[in-house]
Design a protein around this motif. Structure first.
Motif, PDB file in Angstrom:
ATOM      1  N   GLU A 164       0.824  -1.212   0.000  1.00  0.00           N
ATOM      2  CA  GLU A 164       0.000   0.000   0.000  1.00  0.00           C
ATOM      3  C   GLU A 164       0.856   1.260   0.000  1.00  0.00           C
ATOM      4  OE1 GLU A 164      -3.169  -0.012  -0.504  1.00  0.00           O
ATOM      5  OE2 GLU A 164      -3.168  -2.192  -0.537  1.00  0.00           O
ATOM      6  N   ILE A 165       1.976   1.236   0.719  1.00  0.00           N
ATOM      7  CA  ILE A 165       2.861   2.413   0.759  1.00  0.00           C
ATOM      8  C   ILE A 165       3.488   2.661  -0.605  1.00  0.00           C
ATOM      9  CG2 ILE A 165       5.043   3.287   1.697  1.00  0.00           C
ATOM     10  CD1 ILE A 165       4.216   1.874   4.351  1.00  0.00           C
ATOM     11  N   LEU A 166       3.977   1.617  -1.257  1.00  0.00           N
ATOM     12  CA  LEU A 166       4.622   1.779  -2.556  1.00  0.00           C
ATOM     13  C   LEU A 166       3.626   2.181  -3.642  1.00  0.00           C
ATOM     14  CD1 LEU A 166       7.195  -1.170  -2.618  1.00  0.00           C
ATOM     15  CD2 LEU A 166       7.539   1.206  -1.933  1.00  0.00           C
ATOM     16  N   LYS A 167       2.377   1.783  -3.491  1.00  0.00           N
ATOM     17  CA  LYS A 167       1.361   2.181  -4.462  1.00  0.00           C
ATOM     18  C   LYS A 167       1.090   3.685  -4.424  1.00  0.00           C
ATOM     19  CE  LYS A 167      -1.434  -1.975  -5.220  1.00  0.00           C
ATOM     20  NZ  LYS A 167      -2.763  -2.612  -4.977  1.00  0.00           N
ATOM     21  N   LEU A 168       1.348   4.314  -3.287  1.00  0.00           N
ATOM     22  CA  LEU A 168       1.094   5.748  -3.146  1.00  0.00           C
ATOM     23  C   LEU A 168       2.170   6.609  -3.807  1.00  0.00           C
ATOM     24  CD1 LEU A 168      -0.073   5.861   0.589  1.00  0.00           C
ATOM     25  CD2 LEU A 168      -1.512   5.978  -1.456  1.00  0.00           C
ATOM     26  N   ILE A 169       3.297   5.994  -4.174  1.00  0.00           N
ATOM     27  CA  ILE A 169       4.390   6.744  -4.795  1.00  0.00           C
ATOM     28  C   ILE A 169       4.011   7.076  -6.235  1.00  0.00           C
ATOM     29  CG2 ILE A 169       6.826   6.675  -5.456  1.00  0.00           C
ATOM     30  CD1 ILE A 169       7.237   4.677  -3.166  1.00  0.00           C
ATOM     31  N   PRO A 170       4.088   8.339  -6.645  1.00  0.00           N
ATOM     32  CA  PRO A 170       3.715   8.717  -8.020  1.00  0.00           C
ATOM     33  C   PRO A 170       4.534   7.971  -9.074  1.00  0.00           C
ATOM     34  CG  PRO A 170       3.979  10.659  -6.635  1.00  0.00           C
ATOM     35  CD  PRO A 170       4.478   9.493  -5.832  1.00  0.00           C
ATOM     36  N   ASN A 171       3.927   7.684 -10.194  1.00  0.00           N
ATOM     37  CA  ASN A 171       4.589   6.920 -11.250  1.00  0.00           C
ATOM     38  C   ASN A 171       5.743   7.673 -11.899  1.00  0.00           C
ATOM     39  OD1 ASN A 171       3.242   4.433 -11.223  1.00  0.00           O
ATOM     40  ND2 ASN A 171       1.514   5.271 -12.377  1.00  0.00           N
ATOM     41  N   HIS A 172       5.750   9.024 -11.782  1.00  0.00           N
ATOM     42  CA  HIS A 172       6.831   9.746 -12.458  1.00  0.00           C
ATOM     43  C   HIS A 172       8.188   9.467 -11.801  1.00  0.00           C
ATOM     44  CE1 HIS A 172       5.535  12.836  -9.397  1.00  0.00           C
ATOM     45  NE2 HIS A 172       6.840  12.882  -9.215  1.00  0.00           N
ATOM     46  N   TYR A 173       8.198   8.998 -10.541  1.00  0.00           N
ATOM     47  CA  TYR A 173       9.454   8.564  -9.936  1.00  0.00           C
ATOM     48  C   TYR A 173      10.008   7.365 -10.697  1.00  0.00           C
ATOM     49  CZ  TYR A 173       8.928  11.455  -5.726  1.00  0.00           C
ATOM     50  OH  TYR A 173       8.823  12.501  -4.859  1.00  0.00           O
ATOM     51  N   ARG A 174       9.145   6.424 -10.999  1.00  0.00           N
ATOM     52  CA  ARG A 174       9.561   5.231 -11.726  1.00  0.00           C
ATOM     53  C   ARG A 174       9.985   5.590 -13.155  1.00  0.00           C
ATOM     54  NH1 ARG A 174       5.151   4.191  -8.528  1.00  0.00           N
ATOM     55  NH2 ARG A 174       5.297   2.427  -7.107  1.00  0.00           N
ATOM     56  N   GLU A 175       9.179   6.442 -13.788  1.00  0.00           N
ATOM     57  CA  GLU A 175       9.468   6.822 -15.169  1.00  0.00           C
ATOM     58  C   GLU A 175      10.789   7.573 -15.274  1.00  0.00           C
ATOM     59  OE1 GLU A 175       6.005   9.036 -16.057  1.00  0.00           O
ATOM     60  OE2 GLU A 175       4.704   7.265 -16.268  1.00  0.00           O
ATOM     61  N   ALA A 176      11.074   8.420 -14.281  1.00  0.00           N
ATOM     62  CA  ALA A 176      12.331   9.171 -14.297  1.00  0.00           C
ATOM     63  C   ALA A 176      13.523   8.239 -14.174  1.00  0.00           C
ATOM     64  CB  ALA A 176      12.346  10.191 -13.161  1.00  0.00           C
ATOM     65  N   GLY A 177      13.429   7.246 -13.296  1.00  0.00           N
ATOM     66  CA  GLY A 177      14.519   6.294 -13.129  1.00  0.00           C
ATOM     67  C   GLY A 177      14.751   5.468 -14.384  1.00  0.00           C
ATOM     68  N   LEU A 178      13.670   5.003 -15.010  1.00  0.00           N
ATOM     69  CA  LEU A 178      13.800   4.215 -16.237  1.00  0.00           C
ATOM     70  C   LEU A 178      14.315   5.076 -17.386  1.00  0.00           C
ATOM     71  CD1 LEU A 178      10.484   2.152 -16.010  1.00  0.00           C
ATOM     72  CD2 LEU A 178      12.802   1.337 -15.564  1.00  0.00           C
ATOM     73  N   ALA A 179      13.929   6.362 -17.401  1.00  0.00           N
ATOM     74  CA  ALA A 179      14.385   7.265 -18.460  1.00  0.00           C
ATOM     75  C   ALA A 179      15.892   7.513 -18.389  1.00  0.00           C
ATOM     76  CB  ALA A 179      13.639   8.590 -18.378  1.00  0.00           C
ATOM     77  N   LEU A 180      16.451   7.393 -17.182  1.00  0.00           N
ATOM     78  CA  LEU A 180      17.899   7.559 -17.015  1.00  0.00           C
ATOM     79  C   LEU A 180      18.679   6.312 -17.427  1.00  0.00           C
ATOM     80  CD1 LEU A 180      17.955   9.418 -13.574  1.00  0.00           C
ATOM     81  CD2 LEU A 180      18.511  10.384 -15.816  1.00  0.00           C
ATOM     82  N   GLY A 181      17.967   5.276 -17.805  1.00  0.00           N
ATOM     83  CA  GLY A 181      18.624   4.061 -18.269  1.00  0.00           C
ATOM     84  C   GLY A 181      18.873   3.029 -17.196  1.00  0.00           C
ATOM     85  N   LEU A 182      18.272   3.216 -16.011  1.00  0.00           N
ATOM     86  CA  LEU A 182      18.463   2.250 -14.930  1.00  0.00           C
ATOM     87  C   LEU A 182      17.670   0.975 -15.201  1.00  0.00           C
ATOM     88  CD1 LEU A 182      18.138   4.499 -11.741  1.00  0.00           C
ATOM     89  CD2 LEU A 182      20.235   3.503 -12.652  1.00  0.00           C
ATOM     90  N   PRO A 183      18.235  -0.189 -14.894  1.00  0.00           N
ATOM     91  CA  PRO A 183      17.431  -1.412 -14.931  1.00  0.00           C
ATOM     92  C   PRO A 183      16.273  -1.300 -13.941  1.00  0.00           C
ATOM     93  CG  PRO A 183      19.766  -1.920 -14.725  1.00  0.00           C
ATOM     94  CD  PRO A 183      19.628  -0.442 -14.511  1.00  0.00           C
ATOM     95  N   ARG A 184      15.221  -2.032 -14.209  1.00  0.00           N
ATOM     96  CA  ARG A 184      14.035  -1.885 -13.365  1.00  0.00           C
ATOM     97  C   ARG A 184      14.306  -2.253 -11.913  1.00  0.00           C
ATOM     98  NH1 ARG A 184       7.881  -4.036 -14.729  1.00  0.00           N
ATOM     99  NH2 ARG A 184       6.856  -2.716 -13.154  1.00  0.00           N
ATOM    100  N   TRP A 185      15.144  -3.276 -11.697  1.00  0.00           N
ATOM    101  CA  TRP A 185      15.409  -3.700 -10.324  1.00  0.00           C
ATOM    102  C   TRP A 185      16.182  -2.628  -9.564  1.00  0.00           C
ATOM    103  CZ3 TRP A 185      20.229  -4.304  -8.157  1.00  0.00           C
ATOM    104  CH2 TRP A 185      21.329  -4.355  -9.028  1.00  0.00           C
ATOM    105  N   LYS A 186      17.092  -1.913 -10.252  1.00  0.00           N
ATOM    106  CA  LYS A 186      17.822  -0.833  -9.597  1.00  0.00           C
ATOM    107  C   LYS A 186      16.905   0.348  -9.303  1.00  0.00           C
ATOM    108  CE  LYS A 186      22.637  -1.543 -10.967  1.00  0.00           C
ATOM    109  NZ  LYS A 186      23.819  -0.947 -11.610  1.00  0.00           N
ATOM    110  N   MET A 187      16.005   0.648 -10.247  1.00  0.00           N
ATOM    111  CA  MET A 187      15.041   1.723 -10.028  1.00  0.00           C
ATOM    112  C   MET A 187      14.173   1.441  -8.810  1.00  0.00           C
ATOM    113  SD  MET A 187      11.537   2.327 -10.483  1.00  0.00           S
ATOM    114  CE  MET A 187      11.026   1.167 -11.734  1.00  0.00           C
ATOM    115  N   ILE A 188      13.717   0.189  -8.693  1.00  0.00           N
ATOM    116  CA  ILE A 188      12.868  -0.176  -7.550  1.00  0.00           C
ATOM    117  C   ILE A 188      13.654  -0.108  -6.246  1.00  0.00           C
ATOM    118  CG2 ILE A 188      11.579  -2.072  -6.497  1.00  0.00           C
ATOM    119  CD1 ILE A 188      10.845  -2.970  -9.344  1.00  0.00           C
TER     120      ILE A 188
END
Length: 285
Positions: free
Chosen positions: A161-185
């Motif tokens: 529930e806590i992680l669901k509250l985090i806005p998606n643009h945090y995830r998108e920003a990390g992936l846009a920088l070229g980070l693997p998904r596991w590192k972004m998480i």
């Protein structure tokens, strides 16, 4: 027809009434906690001394004694249970939040919700059948295993529930920088919100620290100080229960003191966590 001033006064009155209702509701929520703490302090203050923390119980008829063995036993079993349940719970919550689609996720949510609703005494019986009977001995390990089953679903659901509250643009920003998904998480989503995740962990540990029924069937209890996790071990909830139902006034008084110490440990753990992470937030700013 009402004037604008009249409408303003009515709106201001409604706003004040709403604030009053919210304030009264907040007081009603906090009141039981303060009443319980005050009642335990009143009943257990007489036995609150250094001997309580440094001595083990004395035989019936002798004045004094303490619950050092039970305090240490509780810390050992809750720590072992946390080491078992928290890593698994965090991984389960992360999986449901970040990859929570499909049959496996649905089954995991169902199992977590079901485990949350299982009575603690049933978990104690499960630990008894799974560990105590095969090894033919009560033990702290069996108690820790039972407590871990109480901690696990709370950590999973709170993490999700806590992680669901985090806005998606945090995830998108990390992936846009070229980070693997596991590192972004791991380094953006989880590491950046440890304080919120720790709140759920503390809630789970607090719930487990006060459980009595699972430990009656698994760790059983002892009147002596022991660090052997393969043998019966004392715990604060069981010791409080045994003393509270005894016919001796001295033991009943110590039961009240033990209850006060237990709730103080839980509150202290919560305050410590909030203080530490509050300081870290201020430093980041």
């Amino acid at each position: 027809m009402r004037s604008p001033e009249t409408y303003f006064k009515i709106r201001k009155l409604k706003n004040s009434l709403f604030h009053l209702v919210v304030l009264i509701s907040a007081i009603c929520v906090m009141a039981p906690l303060f009443i319980v703490v005050a009642f335990l302090l009143q009943k257990g203050a007489s036995g609150f001394n250094l001997d309580f923390f440094t001595n083990i119980p004395k035989p019936v008829g002798e004045i004094g004694g303490g619950m050092k063995h039970a305090i240490i036993g509780t810390m050992i079993m809750v720590s072992l249970a946390s080491l078992i349940a928290i890593p698994i719970g965090l991984l389960g919550g992360i999986f449901l939040s970040e990859f929570g689609k499909g049959k496996i996720a649905t089954l995991l949510r169902f199992a977590t919700d079901l485990l949350t609703g299982v009575p603690s005494i049933v978990i104690g019986i499960f630990g008894y059948l799974l560990v105590v009977i095969p090894f033919k001995s009560f033990s702290a390990l069996a108690g820790a295993l039972s407590l871990s089953l109480i901690i696990l679903p709370i950590v999973i659901r709170s993490t999700e529930e806590i992680l669901k509250l985090i806005p998606n643009h945090y995830r998108e920003a990390g992936l846009a920088l070229g980070l693997p998904r596991w590192k972004m998480i791991l380094f953006i989503i989880v590491k950046g919100h440890l304080s919120q995740l720790f709140t759920g962990i503390i809630l789970a540990i607090s719930r487990a620290a006060g459980e009595t029924a699972p430990l009656l069937f698994t760790a059983f209890g002892s009147l002596y100080l022991s660090y052997n996790v393969k043998a019966p071990m004392a715990s604060l909830p069981v010791q409080i229960y045994n003393y509270a139902i005894s016919p001796y006034k001295d033991w009943q008084s110590q039961a009240w003191t033990g209850a006060f110490v237990l709730i103080t440990l839980v509150l202290g753990l919560n305050l410590f966590a909030r203080t530490v992470f509050g300081i870290k937030k201020l430093r980041r700013k």
